[in-house]
Design a protein around this motif. Structure first.
Motif, short mmCIF file in Angstrom:
data_model
loop_
_atom_site.label_atom_id
_atom_site.label_comp_id
_atom_site.label_asym_id
_atom_site.label_seq_id
_atom_site.Cartn_x
_atom_site.Cartn_y
_atom_site.Cartn_z
N GLU A 39 -11.79 10.35 -3.19
CA GLU A 39 -11.35 10.66 -4.55
C GLU A 39 -9.82 10.79 -4.61
N ALA A 40 -9.23 11.35 -3.56
CA ALA A 40 -7.78 11.51 -3.52
C ALA A 40 -7.09 10.15 -3.50
N LEU A 41 -7.63 9.20 -2.75
CA LEU A 41 -7.04 7.86 -2.70
C LEU A 41 -7.27 7.09 -3.99
N ALA A 73 -3.38 1.27 5.01
CA ALA A 73 -4.02 2.45 5.58
C ALA A 73 -3.38 3.70 5.00
N SER A 74 -4.15 4.79 5.04
CA SER A 74 -3.63 6.07 4.57
C SER A 74 -4.42 7.20 5.21
N GLY A 86 -2.16 11.13 1.67
CA GLY A 86 -0.82 10.95 2.19
C GLY A 86 -0.21 9.69 1.61
N MET A 87 0.83 9.22 2.24
CA MET A 87 1.51 8.02 1.79
C MET A 87 0.64 6.79 2.06
N LEU A 88 0.59 5.90 1.10
CA LEU A 88 -0.11 4.63 1.29
C LEU A 88 0.87 3.62 1.88
N SER A 89 0.42 2.91 2.90
CA SER A 89 1.25 1.84 3.45
C SER A 89 0.39 0.58 3.57
N TRP A 90 0.97 -0.55 3.16
CA TRP A 90 0.21 -1.80 3.19
C TRP A 90 1.16 -2.98 3.36
#
Length: 103
Positions: A39-41, A73-74, A86-90
């Protein structure tokens, strides 16, 4: 008598400032916390295709596909009031991705 009055006003002022800071932190924490890690993502981006990797000791790792051409990923961590992303990185997958095997 005047000295006690100044001390009392200083203590009250400190308590009011501290209470205000805690209240602001609490409201921010509550608005960004969720019952489940996914849910957070999804609150950040509803169009993510989530792939759960693990969920251990209040920490969860998710891989995701974004916009059909990005893999990312996160980490999601459990806080006092719930799960926070947290921070999303892609990065882009590329249209003609070629897999090279290392022999």
């Amino acid at each position: 008598m005047k000295n006690k009055s100044k001390s009392f006003i200083s203590i009250i002022t400190f308590i009011v400032i501290l209470f205000s800071a805690v209240l602001i932190w609490f409201m921010n924490e509550k608005s960004h916390s969720y019952q489940e890690p996914q849910e957070a993502l999804l609150a950040i981006d509803k169009n993510l295709l989530l792939i759960p990797a693990y969920k251990v000791n209040g920490e969860s790792l998710y891989f995701f596909i974004k916009d059909k051409d990005s893999l990312g990923a996160s980490f999601v961590r459990k806080g006092i009031l719930g799960w926070r992303a947290g921070m999303l990185s892609w990065g882009l997958l590329g249209k003609n991705s070629q897999v090279h095997l290392i022999v």
